[in-house]
Design a protein around this motif. Structure first.
Motif, PDB file in Angstrom:
ATOM      1  N   LEU A 179      68.554  48.725  59.296  1.00  0.00           N
ATOM      2  CA  LEU A 179      69.463  48.787  58.150  1.00  0.00           C
ATOM      3  C   LEU A 179      69.162  49.965  57.234  1.00  0.00           C
ATOM      4  O   LEU A 179      69.803  50.124  56.193  1.00  0.00           O
ATOM      5  CB  LEU A 179      69.376  47.485  57.344  1.00  0.00           C
ATOM      6  N   SER A 180      68.229  50.814  57.642  1.00  0.00           N
ATOM      7  CA  SER A 180      67.774  51.881  56.750  1.00  0.00           C
ATOM      8  C   SER A 180      68.852  52.912  56.467  1.00  0.00           C
ATOM      9  O   SER A 180      68.817  53.587  55.436  1.00  0.00           O
ATOM     10  CB  SER A 180      66.540  52.563  57.341  1.00  0.00           C
TER      11      SER A 180
ATOM     12  N   LEU B 181      82.534  36.251  50.474  1.00  0.00           N
ATOM     13  CA  LEU B 181      81.766  36.418  51.713  1.00  0.00           C
ATOM     14  C   LEU B 181      81.253  37.846  51.834  1.00  0.00           C
ATOM     15  O   LEU B 181      80.095  38.071  52.220  1.00  0.00           O
ATOM     16  CB  LEU B 181      82.628  36.054  52.920  1.00  0.00           C
ATOM     17  N   ALA B 182      82.080  38.828  51.506  1.00  0.00           N
ATOM     18  CA  ALA B 182      81.648  40.227  51.559  1.00  0.00           C
ATOM     19  C   ALA B 182      80.429  40.445  50.662  1.00  0.00           C
ATOM     20  O   ALA B 182      79.464  41.117  51.046  1.00  0.00           O
ATOM     21  CB  ALA B 182      82.792  41.145  51.138  1.00  0.00           C
ATOM     22  N   ARG B 183      80.465  39.882  49.468  1.00  0.00           N
ATOM     23  CA  ARG B 183      79.340  40.050  48.541  1.00  0.00           C
ATOM     24  C   ARG B 183      78.081  39.363  49.068  1.00  0.00           C
ATOM     25  O   ARG B 183      76.968  39.882  48.906  1.00  0.00           O
ATOM     26  CB  ARG B 183      79.738  39.515  47.169  1.00  0.00           C
ATOM     27  N   ALA B 184      78.251  38.217  49.706  1.00  0.00           N
ATOM     28  CA  ALA B 184      77.097  37.534  50.291  1.00  0.00           C
ATOM     29  C   ALA B 184      76.484  38.366  51.414  1.00  0.00           C
ATOM     30  O   ALA B 184      75.260  38.422  51.566  1.00  0.00           O
ATOM     31  CB  ALA B 184      77.515  36.161  50.814  1.00  0.00           C
ATOM     32  N   LEU B 185      77.320  39.020  52.201  1.00  0.00           N
ATOM     33  CA  LEU B 185      76.818  39.870  53.279  1.00  0.00           C
ATOM     34  C   LEU B 185      76.033  41.049  52.723  1.00  0.00           C
ATOM     35  O   LEU B 185      74.972  41.408  53.251  1.00  0.00           O
ATOM     36  CB  LEU B 185      77.986  40.366  54.139  1.00  0.00           C
ATOM     37  N   CYS B 186      76.546  41.654  51.660  1.00  0.00           N
ATOM     38  CA  CYS B 186      75.847  42.786  51.050  1.00  0.00           C
ATOM     39  C   CYS B 186      74.504  42.353  50.466  1.00  0.00           C
ATOM     40  O   CYS B 186      73.518  43.088  50.544  1.00  0.00           O
ATOM     41  CB  CYS B 186      76.714  43.427  49.974  1.00  0.00           C
ATOM     42  N   GLU B 187      74.456  41.155  49.888  1.00  0.00           N
ATOM     43  CA  GLU B 187      73.187  40.647  49.370  1.00  0.00           C
ATOM     44  C   GLU B 187      72.193  40.439  50.502  1.00  0.00           C
ATOM     45  O   GLU B 187      70.997  40.708  50.348  1.00  0.00           O
ATOM     46  CB  GLU B 187      73.427  39.331  48.623  1.00  0.00           C
ATOM     47  N   GLU B 188      72.679  39.971  51.635  1.00  0.00           N
ATOM     48  CA  GLU B 188      71.787  39.735  52.775  1.00  0.00           C
ATOM     49  C   GLU B 188      71.248  41.048  53.326  1.00  0.00           C
ATOM     50  O   GLU B 188      70.063  41.161  53.668  1.00  0.00           O
ATOM     51  CB  GLU B 188      72.543  38.962  53.869  1.00  0.00           C
ATOM     52  N   ILE B 189      72.132  42.054  53.421  1.00  0.00           N
ATOM     53  CA  ILE B 189      71.722  43.358  53.932  1.00  0.00           C
ATOM     54  C   ILE B 189      70.947  44.146  52.883  1.00  0.00           C
ATOM     55  O   ILE B 189      70.223  45.083  53.189  1.00  0.00           O
ATOM     56  CB  ILE B 189      72.975  44.148  54.408  1.00  0.00           C
ATOM     57  N   LYS B 190      71.122  43.728  51.603  1.00  0.00           N
ATOM     58  CA  LYS B 190      70.461  44.398  50.473  1.00  0.00           C
ATOM     59  C   LYS B 190      70.975  45.830  50.290  1.00  0.00           C
ATOM     60  O   LYS B 190      70.206  46.790  50.225  1.00  0.00           O
ATOM     61  CB  LYS B 190      68.943  44.378  50.632  1.00  0.00           C
ATOM     62  N   VAL B 191      72.311  45.933  50.223  1.00  0.00           N
ATOM     63  CA  VAL B 191      72.948  47.217  49.939  1.00  0.00           C
ATOM     64  C   VAL B 191      73.976  47.015  48.835  1.00  0.00           C
ATOM     65  O   VAL B 191      74.428  45.902  48.577  1.00  0.00           O
ATOM     66  CB  VAL B 191      73.658  47.809  51.182  1.00  0.00           C
ATOM     67  N   THR B 192      74.340  48.107  48.198  1.00  0.00           N
ATOM     68  CA  THR B 192      75.408  48.081  47.204  1.00  0.00           C
ATOM     69  C   THR B 192      76.730  47.808  47.909  1.00  0.00           C
ATOM     70  O   THR B 192      76.994  48.311  48.996  1.00  0.00           O
ATOM     71  CB  THR B 192      75.488  49.422  46.459  1.00  0.00           C
ATOM     72  N   CYS B 193      77.560  47.013  47.266  1.00  0.00           N
ATOM     73  CA  CYS B 193      78.826  46.610  47.873  1.00  0.00           C
ATOM     74  C   CYS B 193      79.967  46.883  46.891  1.00  0.00           C
ATOM     75  O   CYS B 193      79.870  46.548  45.714  1.00  0.00           O
ATOM     76  CB  CYS B 193      78.764  45.120  48.198  1.00  0.00           C
TER      77      CYS B 193
ATOM     78  N   LEU C 123      77.043  49.630  61.458  1.00  0.00           N
ATOM     79  CA  LEU C 123      77.610  48.708  60.484  1.00  0.00           C
ATOM     80  C   LEU C 123      78.055  47.413  61.152  1.00  0.00           C
ATOM     81  O   LEU C 123      77.822  46.320  60.619  1.00  0.00           O
ATOM     82  CB  LEU C 123      78.786  49.365  59.757  1.00  0.00           C
ATOM     83  N   ARG C 124      78.678  47.509  62.304  1.00  0.00           N
ATOM     84  CA  ARG C 124      79.146  46.298  62.990  1.00  0.00           C
ATOM     85  C   ARG C 124      77.982  45.355  63.298  1.00  0.00           C
ATOM     86  O   ARG C 124      78.060  44.145  63.053  1.00  0.00           O
ATOM     87  CB  ARG C 124      79.871  46.679  64.278  1.00  0.00           C
TER      88      ARG C 124
END
Length: 324
Positions: free
Chosen positions: A89-90, A122-134, A294-295
Motif C-alpha cells: 500500500l506504500s 463504505l468508501a470512507r471505511a475503506l480509506c480508513e482501513e488502507i490508511k490513506v486520504t480519501c 488500487l484494485r
C-alpha cells in the motif's frame, strides 16, 4: 438476458425513503450500468443451469399462514477461507472516489451539503482501513466512467453493476453487494419458501419485459403471469389483491415494504434469487484498466471491513428490511 442497469426512479425512491421507520438512520450503452431498484440485476450464484429455488432451501411443504418476522439478514460476499494477502500500500497516498449525485440511500447530498449514503460511508471505511486520504466527488451517473478514464478520479463507488460492456473500459473489484430478486405477497399469505410447484395457478405480477419476467417465464412455468408497466402499477396490484405475488428487485421492494406507500400491506415471501444469468454479476468498485495496485488494495480493504463487522454495521444502518 439480464439487463445491465437498474432503472432509477428518484421520485419513487424519495417517497419510499420518506416512509422509512423513524428509527432508521438515513445518512442517509454505459449509463445503463447502475444496480438499481426496478430493472437491475443482482449477481450471483455459481455459473451453470439456474435453479428455481434459493440455494440451501430445504424441501418443505408450502405454507401460506402469516409468518413471524425473520431476523435481519446481513449478506456476506466474502469467503473467510480465502483471506486476501495484504498488498503493498506504500504507493497509495490518496484515493479520489467518484459517486453519483442522486440515488438514495446509496448516494445523495446530506443536510450539510456533503456526499452521504451507504456507498460514501463504505468508501470512507475503506480509506480508513488502507490508511490513506480519501475524497468523494459527486457527479451525474452517466459521466462517471468518462471521468474515471480521463483521470479525474481513481475509483467509482456508485452502485455500478458489473457487465461485460463495462469490463471492456474499466476493471472492477470483487462485488460488495448484489441485487437479488424476491417475491412479495400480502401479509396474510406469506410463504417462507417459494418453489415453482407452489405457485401453480397463482397470479404473479412482474414488470413487463424485465429480466424478472424472463426468469419467471423460464422457471415458474405454471404460474399465471401478469405484466405491469412500472413499479407503482405492480405494487398497487398487490395491495388491491389483484395478484397473489409480485416478483422484482429486492432492494426496491425492501424499501417499499417498510415505507408508507405500502400501507403495511405486504412482506417478502421466500428467500432471494441471485442467478447471474438473469440478474447480473453484482455491484463492484470500478478502477481504471490495469490499475491492479488500487484494485487489490480495495479488495483487501473490503474483506477487512467485512471481517471486522463494519460492513454489517453499515448494512443494518441503511436497510431496516433486508433484501436478502
Amino acid at each position: 438476458m439480464a439487463s445491465s442497469r437498474q432503472v432509477k426512479s428518484p421520485k419513487t425512491m424519495r417517497r419510499v425513503l420518506l416512509g422509512l421507520a423513524a428509527g432508521v438512520c438515513l445518512l442517509t450503452a454505459l449509463p445503463d450500468a447502475r444496480a438499481q431498484a426496478p430493472a437491475k440485476q443482482p449477481p450471483a450464484a455459481p455459473e451453470g443451469t439456474p435453479q428455481a429455488t434459493p440455494q440451501g432451501t430445504p424441501q418443505t411443504a408450502p405454507q401460506t399462514a402469516p409468518q413471524a418476522a425473520a431476523p435481519q439478514a446481513v449478506p456476506g460476499f466474502w469467503d473467510p477461507r480465502r483471506r486476501p494477502e495484504r498488498p503493498d500500500l506504500s504507493r497509495l497516498t490518496v484515493i479520489r472516489f467518484l459517486t453519483e449525485t442522486d440515488y438514495p440511500p446509496f448516494n445523495y447530498t446530506g443536510a450539510d451539503g456533503n456526499p452521504a449514503g451507504f456507498n460514501v460511508d463504505l468508501a470512507r471505511a475503506l480509506c480508513e482501513e488502507i490508511k490513506v486520504t480519501c475524497t468523494v466527488q459527486m457527479r451525474r451517473f452517466e459521466t462517471l466512467v468518462d471521468a474515471l478514464t480521463s483521470n479525474r478520479g481513481d475509483a467509482i463507488i456508485a452502485s455500478m453493476a458489473v457487465s461485460p460492456q463495462l469490463r471492456a473500459r474499466v476493471d472492477f473489484t470483487d462485488p460488495y453487494y448484489r441485487v437479488p430478486a424476491r417475491f412479495a405477497s400480502r401479509k396474510d399469505a406469506v410463504m417462507p419458501e417459494v418453489r415453482p410447484e407452489y405457485l401453480e395457478g397463482k397470479k404473479v405480477g412482474v414488470i413487463a419485459g424485465s429480466a424478472h419476467e424472463a426468469y419467471l417465464k423460464a422457471m415458474f412455468t405454471d404460474a399465471e403471469l401478469h405484466g405491469y408497466p412500472n413499479d407503482d402499477a405492480l405494487r398497487t396490484a398487490l395491495r388491491k389483491g389483484e395478484v397473489d405475488f409480485i416478483f422484482g428487485d429486492a432492494i426496491s421492494l425492501a424499501f417499499w415494504i417498510n415505507g408508507t406507500d405500502s400501507g403495511d400491506c405486504c412482506a417478502f415471501s421466500g428467500g432471494p434469487f441471485v442467478e447471474s444469468r438473469f440478474f447480473g454479476e453484482g455491484v463492484g468498485i470500478a478502477v481504471r484498466k490495469g490499475n491492479d495496485v488500487l484494485r487489490q488494495a480495495l479488495n483487501w480493504a473490503l474483506f477487512r471491513v467485512w471481517e471486522k463487522g463494519r460492513y454489517t454495521d453499515l448494512w443494518l444502518r441503511y436497510f431496516s428490511v433486508s433484501p436478502f
